[in-house]
Design an enzyme around this catalytic site. Structure first.
Site, PDB file in Angstrom:
ATOM      1  N   GLY A  31       0.814  -1.220   0.000  1.00  0.00           N
ATOM      2  CA  GLY A  31       0.000   0.000   0.000  1.00  0.00           C
ATOM      3  C   GLY A  31       0.839   1.258   0.000  1.00  0.00           C
ATOM      4  O   GLY A  31       2.023   1.230  -0.334  1.00  0.00           O
ATOM      5  N   ASN A  32       0.191   2.381   0.357  1.00  0.00           N
ATOM      6  CA  ASN A  32       0.806   3.707   0.249  1.00  0.00           C
ATOM      7  C   ASN A  32       1.362   3.875  -1.171  1.00  0.00           C
ATOM      8  O   ASN A  32       2.537   4.144  -1.383  1.00  0.00           O
ATOM      9  CB  ASN A  32       1.898   3.907   1.315  1.00  0.00           C
ATOM     10  N   LEU A  33       0.463   3.686  -2.105  1.00  0.00           N
ATOM     11  CA  LEU A  33       0.870   3.556  -3.507  1.00  0.00           C
ATOM     12  C   LEU A  33       1.386   4.877  -4.069  1.00  0.00           C
ATOM     13  O   LEU A  33       0.899   5.954  -3.727  1.00  0.00           O
ATOM     14  CB  LEU A  33      -0.312   3.058  -4.337  1.00  0.00           C
ATOM     15  N   HIS A  37       4.432   1.997  -7.949  1.00  0.00           N
ATOM     16  CA  HIS A  37       3.461   0.889  -7.916  1.00  0.00           C
ATOM     17  C   HIS A  37       2.566   0.929  -9.156  1.00  0.00           C
ATOM     18  O   HIS A  37       2.234  -0.104  -9.733  1.00  0.00           O
ATOM     19  CB  HIS A  37       2.554   1.004  -6.676  1.00  0.00           C
ATOM     20  N   GLN A  61       7.385  -9.631   7.996  1.00  0.00           N
ATOM     21  CA  GLN A  61       8.660  -9.246   7.363  1.00  0.00           C
ATOM     22  C   GLN A  61       9.323  -8.047   8.038  1.00  0.00           C
ATOM     23  O   GLN A  61      10.345  -7.558   7.562  1.00  0.00           O
ATOM     24  CB  GLN A  61       8.481  -9.013   5.864  1.00  0.00           C
ATOM     25  N   ARG A 189       8.754   4.878   1.798  1.00  0.00           N
ATOM     26  CA  ARG A 189       9.496   5.403   2.944  1.00  0.00           C
ATOM     27  C   ARG A 189      10.099   6.783   2.665  1.00  0.00           C
ATOM     28  O   ARG A 189      10.570   7.440   3.596  1.00  0.00           O
ATOM     29  CB  ARG A 189      10.583   4.414   3.373  1.00  0.00           C
TER      30      ARG A 189
HETATM   31  O1  PAF Z   1       7.913  -5.246  -1.797  1.00  0.00           O
HETATM   32  C1  PAF Z   1       6.920  -5.221  -1.035  1.00  0.00           C
HETATM   33  O2  PAF Z   1       6.129  -4.278  -1.013  1.00  0.00           O
HETATM   34  C2  PAF Z   1       6.697  -6.393  -0.089  1.00  0.00           C
HETATM   35  O3  PAF Z   1       7.902  -6.923   0.341  1.00  0.00           O
HETATM   36  C3  PAF Z   1       5.797  -7.484  -0.697  1.00  0.00           C
HETATM   37  C4  PAF Z   1       6.441  -8.107  -1.926  1.00  0.00           C
HETATM   38  C5  PAF Z   1       4.449  -6.887  -1.073  1.00  0.00           C
HETATM   39  C6  PAF Z   1       5.567  -8.602   0.317  1.00  0.00           C
HETATM   40  O4  PAF Z   1       4.963  -8.129   1.478  1.00  0.00           O
END
Ligand code: PAF
Length: 281
Positions: A31-33, A37, A61, A189
């Site tokens: 998200g936070n496109l 993206h 993660q 970020r």
């Molecule tokens: O690259 C990302 O935004 C993330 O690591 C992913 C691939 C969506 C997995 O959570």
């Protein structure tokens, strides 16, 4: 654009599409496109009949001292951008939908030969979280093709290995890094940067380009090139350089004089913001 929160709803729609003979593309995101993206969505649309974008900030993660809680969540704006980009579906699983039995159940762990260095060394457990959630997304969406950005170069290599090793039935498409006009690689970020840090940030790409030019003019002293680059970044105001390395683009091992296909990978911090970038030669 259809919105799916439950895996069952998503699967029902994907089976309809597949019965109609349509191909399905997936763009996994947190998200936070931004425009980066959206470029992945456009690429997926050129290759597939239907495109699903997943938005899931994956707790598995993030390390204990990382920015999981602060990670920007901007769902309304994300969905309107996806509508405008003509995505066909957005998959928005809750944590309880993605991990109904809690985190750290079955984990997909790609070998340390590709996960042990660079990001994997700096962020222990990160790639187990990525490969587990991406494997689950593949099982949930069952995409014919999945698009990942090359900015997360090691992530892409890890996923490609997972797909090969587990014979997962999706093609992987690598999309070029989307950059701002001054060269800064687009990232959610980047918005953590202060105005003064934002002015310094493009120096990361500029420094990688200096290494590229030196290599292309015959300099194969990779380690000294990286030391000079690190000192340059610290001198222009970066607070820390997590790594800057010239690697074999396939194995991600440090390159030597014989290595043919090279990638320069770096992570540097401006205040609290970690900026990743790379240049493939
Ligand atoms: O690259 C990302 O935004 C993330 O690591 C992913 C691939 C969506 C997995 O959570």
């Amino acid at each position: 654009m259809q919105t799916f929160k439950a895996v069952s709803e998503l699967r029902a729609q994907v089976s309809v599409w597949k019965r109609e003979g349509l191909t399905v593309g997936l763009v996994p995101t947190m998200g936070n496109l931004h425009a980066g993206h959206l470029s992945l969505v456009s690429l997926a649309k050129t290759k597939c009949d239907r495109v699903v974008v997943s938005i899931f900030v994956n707790p598995m993660q993030f390390g204990p001292n990382e920015d999981y809680e602060q990670y920007p969540r901007t769902l309304a704006s994300d969905c309107s951008q996806l509508e405008a980009a003509s995505a066909d579906g957005v998959f928005l699983p809750a944590v309880s939908e993605m991990y109904p039995h809690g985190l750290n159940q079955t984990v997909v762990s790609v070998p340390v030969s590709i996960t042990g260095m660079l990001e994997g060394a700096k962020r222990p457990g990160h790639f187990d979280g990525v490969s587990t959630v991406v494997c689950k997304l593949f099982n949930m969406v069952q995409p014919d093709l999945t698009v990942f950005g090359q900015k997360d170069f090691q992530q892409l290599a890890v996923i490609q290995k997972m797909v090969r090793d587990l014979a997962l039935p999706t093609g992987i498409i690598a999309a070029p890094i989307a950059r701002d006009v001054d060269g800064l690689a687009l990232s959610s970020r980047n918005q953590y940067l202060s105005a003064s840090e934002r002015l310094i940030a493009p120096k990361l790409q500029a420094t990688l380009l200096d290494i590229k030019v030196a290599i292309q003019s015959g300099n194969r002293q990779f380690s000294s090139l990286c030391t000079v680059a690190k000192n340059t970044l610290l001198a222009v105001g970066f607070s820390q350089v997590d790594y800057i390395e010239v690697c074999d683009a396939d194995s991600l091992l440090p390159a030597n004089k014989q290595t043919d296909s090279l990638v320069i990978l770096a992570v540097a911090r401006l205040g609290k913001t970690r900026l990743l970038d790379n240049i493939l030669l």
